[in-house]
Design an enzyme around this catalytic site. Structure first.
Site, PDB file in Angstrom:
ATOM      1  N   LEU A  32       0.830  -1.210   0.000  1.00  0.00           N
ATOM      2  CA  LEU A  32       0.000   0.000   0.000  1.00  0.00           C
ATOM      3  C   LEU A  32       0.858   1.250   0.000  1.00  0.00           C
ATOM      4  O   LEU A  32       0.449   2.301  -0.495  1.00  0.00           O
ATOM      5  CB  LEU A  32      -0.901   0.016   1.246  1.00  0.00           C
ATOM      6  CG  LEU A  32      -1.968  -1.068   1.333  1.00  0.00           C
ATOM      7  CD1 LEU A  32      -2.594  -1.087   2.722  1.00  0.00           C
ATOM      8  CD2 LEU A  32      -3.045  -0.838   0.279  1.00  0.00           C
ATOM      9  N   GLY A  35       7.129   3.903   3.937  1.00  0.00           N
ATOM     10  CA  GLY A  35       7.498   5.089   4.710  1.00  0.00           C
ATOM     11  C   GLY A  35       8.925   4.959   5.193  1.00  0.00           C
ATOM     12  O   GLY A  35       9.651   4.037   4.808  1.00  0.00           O
ATOM     13  N   GLY A  36       9.327   5.888   6.058  1.00  0.00           N
ATOM     14  CA  GLY A  36      10.676   5.856   6.602  1.00  0.00           C
ATOM     15  C   GLY A  36      10.906   4.609   7.430  1.00  0.00           C
ATOM     16  O   GLY A  36      12.002   4.046   7.447  1.00  0.00           O
ATOM     17  N   GLN A  37       9.864   4.147   8.135  1.00  0.00           N
ATOM     18  CA  GLN A  37      10.040   3.029   9.058  1.00  0.00           C
ATOM     19  C   GLN A  37       9.861   1.669   8.401  1.00  0.00           C
ATOM     20  O   GLN A  37      10.474   0.702   8.808  1.00  0.00           O
ATOM     21  CB  GLN A  37       9.029   3.114  10.197  1.00  0.00           C
ATOM     22  CG  GLN A  37       9.103   4.382  10.997  1.00  0.00           C
ATOM     23  CD  GLN A  37       7.889   4.517  11.898  1.00  0.00           C
ATOM     24  OE1 GLN A  37       7.063   3.617  11.982  1.00  0.00           O
ATOM     25  NE2 GLN A  37       7.766   5.637  12.544  1.00  0.00           N
ATOM     26  N   GLY A  38       8.965   1.581   7.413  1.00  0.00           N
ATOM     27  CA  GLY A  38       8.710   0.261   6.866  1.00  0.00           C
ATOM     28  C   GLY A  38       7.749   0.273   5.695  1.00  0.00           C
ATOM     29  O   GLY A  38       7.390   1.318   5.166  1.00  0.00           O
ATOM     30  N   VAL A  40       4.004  -0.986   4.157  1.00  0.00           N
ATOM     31  CA  VAL A  40       2.657  -1.326   4.607  1.00  0.00           C
ATOM     32  C   VAL A  40       1.981  -2.181   3.533  1.00  0.00           C
ATOM     33  O   VAL A  40       1.956  -1.811   2.355  1.00  0.00           O
ATOM     34  CB  VAL A  40       1.818  -0.059   4.885  1.00  0.00           C
ATOM     35  CG1 VAL A  40       0.422  -0.451   5.359  1.00  0.00           C
ATOM     36  CG2 VAL A  40       2.510   0.810   5.934  1.00  0.00           C
ATOM     37  N   LYS A  54       2.089  -3.319   8.834  1.00  0.00           N
ATOM     38  CA  LYS A  54       3.355  -2.591   8.664  1.00  0.00           C
ATOM     39  C   LYS A  54       4.515  -3.494   9.069  1.00  0.00           C
ATOM     40  O   LYS A  54       4.549  -4.023  10.172  1.00  0.00           O
ATOM     41  CB  LYS A  54       3.382  -1.312   9.494  1.00  0.00           C
ATOM     42  CG  LYS A  54       4.633  -0.457   9.210  1.00  0.00           C
ATOM     43  CD  LYS A  54       4.833   0.659  10.223  1.00  0.00           C
ATOM     44  CE  LYS A  54       4.029   1.872   9.918  1.00  0.00           C
ATOM     45  NZ  LYS A  54       4.380   3.005  10.833  1.00  0.00           N
ATOM     46  N   ASP A 151       5.123  14.545  13.389  1.00  0.00           N
ATOM     47  CA  ASP A 151       5.338  14.399  11.943  1.00  0.00           C
ATOM     48  C   ASP A 151       4.020  14.587  11.192  1.00  0.00           C
ATOM     49  O   ASP A 151       3.643  13.766  10.354  1.00  0.00           O
ATOM     50  CB  ASP A 151       5.970  13.048  11.613  1.00  0.00           C
ATOM     51  CG  ASP A 151       6.666  13.034  10.244  1.00  0.00           C
ATOM     52  OD1 ASP A 151       6.871  14.133   9.665  1.00  0.00           O
ATOM     53  OD2 ASP A 151       6.990  11.949   9.751  1.00  0.00           O
TER      54      ASP A 151
END
Length: 288
Positions: A32, A35-38, A40, A54, A151
């Site tokens: 989908l 992002g910076g973290q992972g 989705v 995620k 954020d």
């Protein structure tokens, strides 16, 4: 996590096998967004519910802290305009987070990738702005512990089937004690949305989230990205472009053509004034 005063109890614990099946082994066709973290993924649970899962891109201590932080924060939140965390999986090296599925992408796409499927009328934009404001107000003033999001940006605002706003991505959020006025912290956030006071002082306050929200309002008004090319080929911040247009009484020249068609000039001007107050560089002057 065990010190989370029972917050984790509200989140269901999923097995890694369950989530592998739900996402078709994390099939890239199910992605989908990233992002910076992972990454989705869209998934379907055994009971037929559609969810978003995620998964961290890498095994990284910083990301681990952000994933656990998101579980901690979201397990204490219940607001119609904030994405719901349904549960997590702790069997894997990095936790997996499971959220309600929000079908209509992000506010960023609504504003900047307009097409027939994405309604971008003034009424919808105004309602979305009000919903995001409601979510931020709840985080700052009504949650069981005050929370700074840290954020706020259009790509972290999801849209449901009726294009209602859902604020997401709480990996860098922080809860604070009620008598605290700021956090002194490493500067995190997204260029173009960062409060200059926070950038200079490393002190994050309520006003820092409000500043970022002001940038989102200007995106809704102008249809421009937070950092864009205006006229010349040089990239400029949307905030300075907007503020100078307000000072020179040229606001209506920069309003998105999609909403410029609507005969709502007074409302557009009123919302622009709110954005200007959010973006006031001296936060102490405009706390009302």
């Amino acid at each position: 996590m065990s010190s989370n005063e029972g917050g984790l109890d509200k989140a269901k614990l999923f097995s890694s096998k369950e989530l592998e099946i739900a996402t078709d082994q994390y099939n890239e066709n199910r992605i989908l967004g990233c992002g910076g973290q992972g990454v989705v993924y869209k998934g379907m649970l055994s009971d037929g519910r559609i969810v978003a899962v995620k998964k961290s891109k890498t095994v990284n201590e910083g990301y681990l802290e952000q994933f656990i932080n998101e579980i901690f924060i979201l397990s204490q939140i219940d607001h119609r305009n904030i994405v719901k965390l349904l549960g997590c999986c702790l069997e894997t090296e990095m936790p997996l987070l499971v959220y309600e599925f929000i079908p209509n992408g992000t506010l960023f796409h609504l504003i900047h990738d307009q097409n027939e499927e994405y309604p971008g009328s003034w009424d919808i934009r105004l309602r979305i702005a009000a919903e995001v404001a409601s979510a931020i107000s709840y985080l700052h003033s009504s949650a069981s512990i005050p929370i700074y999001h840290r954020d706020i940006k259009s790509s972290n605002i999801l849209l449901d089937e009726k294009f209602r706003a859902k604020v997401s991505d709480f990996g860098t959020s922080r809860s604070i004690s009620i008598d605290q006025t700021h956090l002194t912290t490493q500067v995190l956030g997204t260029f173009g949305y960062l409060d200059p006071e926070y950038f200079q002082s490393s002190q994050f306050t309520e006003k820092s989230d409000v500043y970022s929200f002001g940038v989102v309002i200007v995106e809704l008004l102008t249809g421009k990205k937070a950092v864009s090319i205006f006229g010349s080929q040089e990239k400029r911040g949307l905030v300075s472009y907007f503020m100078s247009s307000m000072e020179e009484n040229h606001l209506l020249d920069i309003v998105d053509a999609e909403i410029g068609k609507d005969d709502r000039k007074d409302e557009v001007v009123a919302v622009a004034e709110i954005a200007k107050r959010c973006l006031n560089l001296d936060g102490r002057l405009d706390q009302q």
